[in-house]
Design an enzyme around this catalytic site. Structure first.
Site: not given
Length: 229
Positions: A86, A89, A104, A172-174
């Protein structure tokens, strides 16, 4: 060779110095989402939006992959590694990951505002986009980023990747932001799922998962040891 599908979010790059969207002390706290992250903002005040992403892009360019990115790439000698990210970078690519699907968009690319399928790399020596910069077809250039209110073209190929996973790793994603959060619903029943995040998380689809309650780098170190044992 088994296929590992990684789904990575902002927490993946936090150790590299890239602020997550919700950080209380992060770069984003000085801006309203409606001003710099929506389709309406692009239509209403494109110059303000371009100025913001020019600034953000220059900040991103100074960031380097962390150990978590490197460990994901290191698994390519033992597994077929597919990364769905997502993040805007290119730190996965810098670390050596060969197959990265950006949900994204990508910070270091641009496109004409009328054609989301044709992108152009930005020059690292001069990466800014300005009003009046045009693509070969005469359309204003804009960041190759999916703003709120726009469709996510890569969600379909991401869904297909998730359907073919032997192992799924979420970092690292909710799992609260859709449509990305919905990807787990396409993972095959019974597939092994790992989640790496120092915070408590919930899988909204009910599949059992192994939670490694650490940051990206330490969590990936533990995961690699588990996968290679």
């Amino acid at each position: 060779m088994k296929r590992i599908v990684f789904l990575t979010g902002a927490g993946m790059s936090a150790e590299s110095g890239i602020s997550t969207f919700r950080d209380s002390d992060g770069l984003w706290e000085h801006y309203r989402v409606e001003e710099i992250c929506t389709h309406e903002a692009w239509q209403r005040t494109p110059e303000k939006l371009l100025d913001f992403y020019n600034m953000l892009r220059r900040k991103y360019m100074n960031c380097k992959p962390n150990r978590g990115h490197e460990l994901i790439a290191s698994l390519q000698d033992q597994f077929e590694v597919q990364v769905i990210t997502q993040n805007l970078d290119n730190l996965h690519e810098q670390a050596g990951a060969k197959h990265v699907l950006h949900l994204h968009g990508e910070m270091m690319k641009c496109r004409g505002e009328q054609n989301e399928n044709v992108t152009y790399p930005l020059d690292p020596a001069n990466p800014d986009i300005h009003i009046g910069d045009k693509d070969p077809y005469g359309y204003q250039l804009r960041p190759h980023i999916v703003f709120f209110g726009e469709g996510v073209p890569n969600i379909t190929p991401a869904t297909e990747l998730m359907r073919t996973a032997d192992i799924v790793v979420v970092i690292g994603t909710s799992l609260n932001v859709y449509p990305a959060a919905g990807l787990l619903s396409y993972a095959p029943m019974g597939v092994k799922i790992y989640a790496i995040d120092p915070k408590d998380i919930q899988n909204p689809y009910g599949q059992p998962f192994t939670h490694i309650k650490k940051g990206a780098s330490e969590g990936m170190k533990e995961l690699v040891e588990m996968l290679r044992s």
